[in-house]
Design a protein around this motif. Sequence first.
Motif, PDB file in Angstrom:
ATOM      1  N   ILE A  83     -17.852 -19.358 -29.791  1.00  0.00           N
ATOM      2  CA  ILE A  83     -17.128 -18.196 -30.342  1.00  0.00           C
ATOM      3  C   ILE A  83     -17.116 -17.124 -29.272  1.00  0.00           C
ATOM      4  O   ILE A  83     -18.151 -16.854 -28.648  1.00  0.00           O
ATOM      5  CB  ILE A  83     -17.807 -17.626 -31.596  1.00  0.00           C
ATOM      6  N   MET A 131     -22.189  -3.614 -30.713  1.00  0.00           N
ATOM      7  CA  MET A 131     -21.758  -4.234 -29.459  1.00  0.00           C
ATOM      8  C   MET A 131     -20.552  -5.161 -29.695  1.00  0.00           C
ATOM      9  O   MET A 131     -19.570  -5.092 -28.982  1.00  0.00           O
ATOM     10  CB  MET A 131     -22.923  -5.040 -28.881  1.00  0.00           C
ATOM     11  N   LEU A 132     -20.656  -6.032 -30.726  1.00  0.00           N
ATOM     12  CA  LEU A 132     -19.582  -7.004 -30.939  1.00  0.00           C
ATOM     13  C   LEU A 132     -18.333  -6.333 -31.493  1.00  0.00           C
ATOM     14  O   LEU A 132     -18.393  -5.603 -32.484  1.00  0.00           O
ATOM     15  CB  LEU A 132     -20.026  -8.097 -31.922  1.00  0.00           C
ATOM     16  N   GLY A 133     -17.186  -6.610 -30.858  1.00  0.00           N
ATOM     17  CA  GLY A 133     -15.913  -6.116 -31.369  1.00  0.00           C
ATOM     18  C   GLY A 133     -15.189  -7.229 -32.118  1.00  0.00           C
ATOM     19  O   GLY A 133     -15.770  -7.907 -32.962  1.00  0.00           O
ATOM     20  N   ARG A 134     -13.942  -7.456 -31.777  1.00  0.00           N
ATOM     21  CA  ARG A 134     -13.152  -8.493 -32.430  1.00  0.00           C
ATOM     22  C   ARG A 134     -13.645  -9.898 -32.044  1.00  0.00           C
ATOM     23  O   ARG A 134     -14.218 -10.088 -30.970  1.00  0.00           O
ATOM     24  CB  ARG A 134     -11.673  -8.398 -32.010  1.00  0.00           C
ATOM     25  N   VAL A 135     -13.394 -10.854 -32.928  1.00  0.00           N
ATOM     26  CA  VAL A 135     -13.489 -12.263 -32.521  1.00  0.00           C
ATOM     27  C   VAL A 135     -12.231 -12.548 -31.711  1.00  0.00           C
ATOM     28  O   VAL A 135     -11.128 -12.555 -32.245  1.00  0.00           O
ATOM     29  CB  VAL A 135     -13.579 -13.205 -33.737  1.00  0.00           C
ATOM     30  N   TYR A 187     -16.540 -13.170 -28.522  1.00  0.00           N
ATOM     31  CA  TYR A 187     -16.462 -11.819 -29.076  1.00  0.00           C
ATOM     32  C   TYR A 187     -16.061 -10.855 -27.971  1.00  0.00           C
ATOM     33  O   TYR A 187     -16.500 -10.984 -26.817  1.00  0.00           O
ATOM     34  CB  TYR A 187     -17.823 -11.374 -29.617  1.00  0.00           C
ATOM     35  N   THR A 231      -6.569 -13.743 -35.197  1.00  0.00           N
ATOM     36  CA  THR A 231      -7.326 -14.169 -34.019  1.00  0.00           C
ATOM     37  C   THR A 231      -6.689 -15.469 -33.543  1.00  0.00           C
ATOM     38  O   THR A 231      -5.593 -15.813 -33.968  1.00  0.00           O
ATOM     39  CB  THR A 231      -8.831 -14.330 -34.328  1.00  0.00           C
ATOM     40  N   ILE A 276     -22.256 -18.365 -27.501  1.00  0.00           N
ATOM     41  CA  ILE A 276     -21.499 -17.109 -27.635  1.00  0.00           C
ATOM     42  C   ILE A 276     -20.956 -16.706 -26.274  1.00  0.00           C
ATOM     43  O   ILE A 276     -21.691 -16.652 -25.293  1.00  0.00           O
ATOM     44  CB  ILE A 276     -22.397 -15.989 -28.204  1.00  0.00           C
TER      45      ILE A 276
END
Lengths: 134, 134
Positions: free
Chosen positions: B80, B1-5, B82, B51, B129
Amino acid sequence: MLGRVNHIAIAVPDLAAATASYRDILGAHVSQAQPLPEHGVTVVFVELENTKVELLEPLGAESPITAFLAKNPTGGMHHICYEVVDILAARDQLSAAGARVLGSGEPKIGAHGKPVLFLHPKDFFGTLIELEQV
Amino acid sequence: MLGRVNHIAIAVPDLAAATASYRDILGAHVSQAQPLPEHGVTVVFVELENTKVELLEPLGAESPITAFLAKNPTGGMHHICYEVVDILAARDQLSAAGARVLGSGEPKIGAHGKPVLFLHPKDFFGTLIELEQV
Protein backbone atom coordinates in the motif's frame (compact mmCIF):
# COMPACT_ATOMS: atom_id res chain seq x y z
CA MET A 1 -18.93 -1.77 -12.19
CA LEU A 2 -16.26 -0.88 -9.61
CA GLY A 3 -16.80 2.39 -7.80
CA ARG A 4 -14.77 3.73 -4.89
CA VAL A 5 -12.30 1.65 -2.89
CA ASN A 6 -14.34 1.44 0.29
CA HIS A 7 -11.52 -0.05 2.37
CA ILE A 8 -8.41 -2.16 2.41
CA ALA A 9 -8.60 -4.85 5.11
CA ILE A 10 -5.49 -5.92 7.00
CA ALA A 11 -5.61 -8.95 9.31
CA VAL A 12 -3.45 -8.61 12.41
CA PRO A 13 -2.70 -10.94 15.31
CA ASP A 14 -2.72 -8.15 17.94
CA LEU A 15 -5.23 -5.38 17.30
CA ALA A 16 -4.16 -3.19 20.20
CA ALA A 17 -0.53 -3.22 19.07
CA ALA A 18 -1.45 -2.59 15.43
CA THR A 19 -3.75 0.27 16.40
CA ALA A 20 -1.00 1.87 18.47
CA SER A 21 1.40 1.48 15.56
CA TYR A 22 -0.89 3.22 13.05
CA ARG A 23 -1.80 5.95 15.55
CA ASP A 24 1.53 6.64 17.25
CA ILE A 25 4.14 5.69 14.62
CA LEU A 26 2.30 6.38 11.34
CA GLY A 27 0.31 9.30 12.76
CA ALA A 28 -3.06 8.19 11.44
CA HIS A 29 -6.51 8.79 12.89
CA VAL A 30 -7.85 5.52 14.29
CA SER A 31 -11.26 4.59 15.69
CA GLN A 32 -12.12 2.74 18.86
CA ALA A 33 -12.08 -1.05 18.50
CA GLN A 34 -15.51 -2.39 17.52
CA PRO A 35 -16.30 -6.05 18.21
CA LEU A 36 -18.49 -7.52 15.46
CA PRO A 37 -19.29 -10.99 16.80
CA GLU A 38 -21.66 -11.77 13.91
CA HIS A 39 -18.70 -11.29 11.54
CA GLY A 40 -16.09 -12.99 13.72
CA VAL A 41 -13.79 -9.98 13.91
CA THR A 42 -12.96 -6.97 16.00
CA VAL A 43 -12.25 -3.98 13.75
CA VAL A 44 -10.41 -0.66 14.04
CA PHE A 45 -10.91 1.89 11.26
CA VAL A 46 -7.85 3.83 10.11
CA GLU A 47 -9.31 6.94 8.46
CA LEU A 48 -7.27 8.26 5.54
CA GLU A 49 -8.16 11.27 3.41
CA ASN A 50 -9.70 9.31 0.53
CA THR A 51 -10.51 5.85 1.90
CA LYS A 52 -9.89 3.74 4.96
CA VAL A 53 -7.88 0.80 6.17
CA GLU A 54 -9.60 -1.69 8.42
CA LEU A 55 -7.48 -3.58 10.93
CA LEU A 56 -9.09 -6.94 11.71
CA GLU A 57 -8.44 -9.26 14.64
CA PRO A 58 -10.17 -12.64 14.96
CA LEU A 59 -13.13 -12.80 17.35
CA GLY A 60 -14.50 -16.16 18.39
CA ALA A 61 -13.82 -19.70 17.25
CA GLU A 62 -15.37 -19.32 13.79
CA SER A 63 -13.55 -16.20 12.67
CA PRO A 64 -13.16 -15.98 8.88
CA ILE A 65 -9.60 -14.66 9.28
CA THR A 66 -8.22 -17.41 11.53
CA ALA A 67 -6.94 -19.51 8.62
CA PHE A 68 -5.32 -16.48 7.01
CA LEU A 69 -3.44 -15.65 10.22
CA ALA A 70 -2.34 -19.27 10.60
CA LYS A 71 -0.67 -18.91 7.17
CA ASN A 72 0.51 -15.35 7.85
CA PRO A 73 1.24 -15.18 11.59
CA THR A 74 2.52 -11.60 11.55
CA GLY A 75 -0.58 -10.46 9.63
CA GLY A 76 -1.04 -9.12 6.14
CA MET A 77 -3.33 -7.53 3.58
CA HIS A 78 -6.51 -9.62 3.52
CA HIS A 79 -8.92 -8.09 0.99
CA ILE A 80 -9.97 -4.99 -0.93
CA CYS A 81 -13.56 -3.78 -0.82
CA TYR A 82 -14.99 -1.93 -3.81
CA GLU A 83 -18.32 -0.14 -3.86
CA VAL A 84 -20.97 -1.07 -6.42
CA VAL A 85 -24.33 0.51 -7.13
CA ASP A 86 -26.32 -2.69 -7.61
CA ILE A 87 -24.86 -5.80 -6.02
CA LEU A 88 -27.31 -8.25 -7.63
CA ALA A 89 -26.60 -6.89 -11.10
CA ALA A 90 -22.87 -7.05 -10.33
CA ARG A 91 -23.18 -10.65 -9.15
CA ASP A 92 -25.10 -11.73 -12.23
CA GLN A 93 -22.65 -10.01 -14.55
CA LEU A 94 -19.67 -11.60 -12.76
CA SER A 95 -21.23 -15.06 -12.74
CA ALA A 96 -22.03 -14.79 -16.45
CA ALA A 97 -18.35 -13.96 -17.04
CA GLY A 98 -17.29 -17.08 -15.14
CA ALA A 99 -16.12 -15.45 -11.89
CA ARG A 100 -16.97 -17.37 -8.75
CA VAL A 101 -18.93 -15.69 -5.96
CA LEU A 102 -18.13 -17.21 -2.55
CA GLY A 103 -20.76 -18.86 -0.37
CA SER A 104 -24.36 -19.20 -1.49
CA GLY A 105 -24.13 -16.35 -3.96
CA GLU A 106 -26.71 -14.37 -2.00
CA PRO A 107 -25.45 -11.07 -0.57
CA LYS A 108 -25.05 -10.93 3.20
CA ILE A 109 -25.21 -7.89 5.41
CA GLY A 110 -21.59 -6.84 5.94
CA ALA A 111 -19.78 -5.08 8.74
CA HIS A 112 -21.13 -1.68 7.65
CA GLY A 113 -24.77 -2.85 7.57
CA LYS A 114 -24.87 -3.04 3.77
CA PRO A 115 -25.12 -6.00 1.35
CA VAL A 116 -21.76 -7.56 0.47
CA LEU A 117 -20.36 -10.42 -1.58
CA PHE A 118 -16.87 -11.88 -1.84
CA LEU A 119 -15.26 -13.09 -5.07
CA HIS A 120 -12.91 -16.07 -5.30
CA PRO A 121 -9.29 -14.86 -5.11
CA LYS A 122 -8.18 -17.45 -7.66
CA ASP A 123 -10.34 -15.70 -10.26
CA PHE A 124 -8.65 -12.36 -9.52
CA PHE A 125 -4.93 -13.14 -9.34
CA GLY A 126 -4.73 -13.91 -5.65
CA THR A 127 -6.70 -10.90 -4.41
CA LEU A 128 -9.80 -11.47 -2.31
CA ILE A 129 -12.34 -8.89 -3.53
CA GLU A 130 -15.34 -7.74 -1.51
CA LEU A 131 -18.16 -5.87 -3.24
CA GLU A 132 -20.36 -3.63 -1.11
CA GLN A 133 -23.57 -2.02 -2.32
CA VAL A 134 -23.70 1.63 -1.24
CA MET B 1 1.75 11.71 8.77
CA LEU B 2 -0.30 9.51 6.42
CA GLY B 3 -2.24 11.38 3.75
CA ARG B 4 -4.17 9.80 0.88
CA VAL B 5 -3.87 6.18 -0.18
CA ASN B 6 -2.01 6.79 -3.44
CA HIS B 7 -2.39 3.22 -4.67
CA ILE B 8 -2.71 -0.42 -3.76
CA ALA B 9 -0.18 -2.55 -5.67
CA ILE B 10 -1.07 -6.07 -6.79
CA ALA B 11 1.62 -8.35 -8.22
CA VAL B 12 0.38 -10.63 -11.01
CA PRO B 13 2.08 -13.32 -13.09
CA ASP B 14 0.27 -12.36 -16.32
CA LEU B 15 -0.37 -8.65 -16.75
CA ALA B 16 -2.36 -8.95 -19.97
CA ALA B 17 -4.75 -11.46 -18.42
CA ALA B 18 -5.11 -9.42 -15.21
CA THR B 19 -5.75 -6.23 -17.18
CA ALA B 20 -8.44 -7.96 -19.23
CA SER B 21 -10.01 -9.26 -16.04
CA TYR B 22 -10.22 -5.83 -14.40
CA ARG B 23 -11.44 -4.19 -17.61
CA ASP B 24 -13.84 -6.79 -18.98
CA ILE B 25 -15.07 -8.65 -15.91
CA LEU B 26 -14.87 -5.98 -13.18
CA GLY B 27 -15.69 -3.13 -15.56
CA ALA B 28 -12.89 -0.83 -14.43
CA HIS B 29 -11.01 1.79 -16.40
CA VAL B 30 -7.47 0.53 -17.06
CA SER B 31 -4.43 2.23 -18.60
CA GLN B 32 -2.08 0.97 -21.26
CA ALA B 33 0.76 -1.18 -19.92
CA GLN B 34 3.83 0.94 -19.07
CA PRO B 35 7.23 -0.79 -18.88
CA LEU B 36 9.38 0.75 -16.13
CA PRO B 37 12.73 -1.00 -16.62
CA GLU B 38 14.44 1.12 -13.95
CA HIS B 39 11.90 -0.26 -11.43
CA GLY B 40 11.86 -3.82 -12.74
CA VAL B 41 8.12 -3.87 -13.42
CA THR B 42 5.54 -3.30 -16.09
CA VAL B 43 2.52 -1.52 -14.63
CA VAL B 44 -1.13 -1.06 -15.53
CA PHE B 45 -3.13 1.55 -13.60
CA VAL B 46 -6.69 0.65 -12.63
CA GLU B 47 -8.37 4.00 -12.04
CA LEU B 48 -11.03 3.98 -9.33
CA GLU B 49 -13.06 6.99 -8.19
CA ASN B 50 -10.96 7.77 -5.13
CA THR B 51 -7.61 6.01 -5.63
CA LYS B 52 -5.99 3.49 -7.94
CA VAL B 53 -4.85 -0.09 -8.07
CA GLU B 54 -1.55 -0.80 -9.78
CA LEU B 55 -1.14 -4.19 -11.42
CA LEU B 56 2.55 -5.13 -11.49
CA GLU B 57 4.30 -7.77 -13.59
CA PRO B 58 8.04 -8.50 -13.26
CA LEU B 59 10.28 -6.94 -15.88
CA GLY B 60 13.88 -8.14 -16.16
CA ALA B 61 16.01 -10.44 -14.06
CA GLU B 62 16.27 -8.10 -11.06
CA SER B 63 12.59 -7.38 -10.57
CA PRO B 64 11.70 -6.56 -6.94
CA ILE B 65 8.50 -8.62 -7.21
CA THR B 66 10.02 -11.88 -8.48
CA ALA B 67 10.47 -13.33 -5.00
CA PHE B 68 6.92 -12.36 -4.03
CA LEU B 69 5.51 -14.17 -7.08
CA ALA B 70 7.64 -17.22 -6.36
CA LYS B 71 5.90 -17.40 -2.97
CA ASN B 72 2.51 -16.39 -4.39
CA PRO B 73 2.38 -17.85 -7.91
CA THR B 74 -1.17 -16.73 -8.64
CA GLY B 75 -0.35 -13.18 -7.49
CA GLY B 76 -1.54 -11.12 -4.56
CA MET B 77 -1.62 -7.77 -2.83
CA HIS B 78 1.96 -6.53 -2.63
CA HIS B 79 1.97 -3.12 -0.91
CA ILE B 80 0.00 0.00 0.00
CA CYS B 81 1.35 3.43 -0.90
CA TYR B 82 0.45 6.39 1.31
CA GLU B 83 1.16 10.00 0.45
CA VAL B 84 3.21 12.17 2.82
CA VAL B 85 4.00 15.86 2.64
CA ASP B 86 7.66 15.63 3.70
CA ILE B 87 9.34 12.28 3.17
CA LEU B 88 12.55 13.14 5.04
CA ALA B 89 10.62 14.32 8.09
CA ALA B 90 8.50 11.16 7.86
CA ARG B 91 11.61 8.98 7.65
CA ASP B 92 13.25 10.63 10.63
CA GLN B 93 10.10 10.37 12.71
CA LEU B 94 9.69 6.69 11.79
CA SER B 95 13.31 5.85 12.48
CA ALA B 96 13.13 7.60 15.86
CA ALA B 97 10.10 5.42 16.67
CA GLY B 98 12.09 2.27 15.81
CA ALA B 99 10.52 1.47 12.42
CA ARG B 100 12.93 0.17 9.79
CA VAL B 101 13.22 1.92 6.45
CA LEU B 102 14.31 -0.47 3.68
CA GLY B 103 17.50 0.03 1.68
CA SER B 104 19.88 2.86 2.40
CA GLY B 105 17.24 5.02 4.07
CA GLU B 106 17.59 7.62 1.33
CA PRO B 107 14.44 8.22 -0.75
CA LYS B 108 14.56 7.01 -4.35
CA ILE B 109 12.60 8.33 -7.27
CA GLY B 110 9.60 6.03 -7.60
CA ALA B 111 7.46 4.93 -10.51
CA HIS B 112 5.57 8.26 -10.52
CA GLY B 113 8.74 10.37 -10.60
CA LYS B 114 8.46 11.34 -6.93
CA PRO B 115 10.57 10.43 -3.87
CA VAL B 116 9.56 7.18 -2.20
CA LEU B 117 10.61 4.97 0.69
CA PHE B 118 9.52 1.50 1.77
CA LEU B 119 9.02 0.39 5.38
CA HIS B 120 9.81 -3.08 6.69
CA PRO B 121 6.64 -5.20 6.65
CA LYS B 122 7.59 -6.91 9.91
CA ASP B 123 7.29 -3.54 11.65
CA PHE B 124 3.75 -3.08 10.29
CA PHE B 125 2.05 -6.44 10.81
CA GLY B 126 2.98 -8.02 7.50
CA THR B 127 2.05 -5.07 5.28
CA LEU B 128 4.72 -3.56 3.02
CA ILE B 129 4.17 0.22 3.19
CA GLU B 130 5.42 2.66 0.57
CA LEU B 131 5.55 6.37 1.37
CA GLU B 132 5.47 8.82 -1.52
CA GLN B 133 6.09 12.54 -1.21
CA VAL B 134 3.50 14.48 -3.20
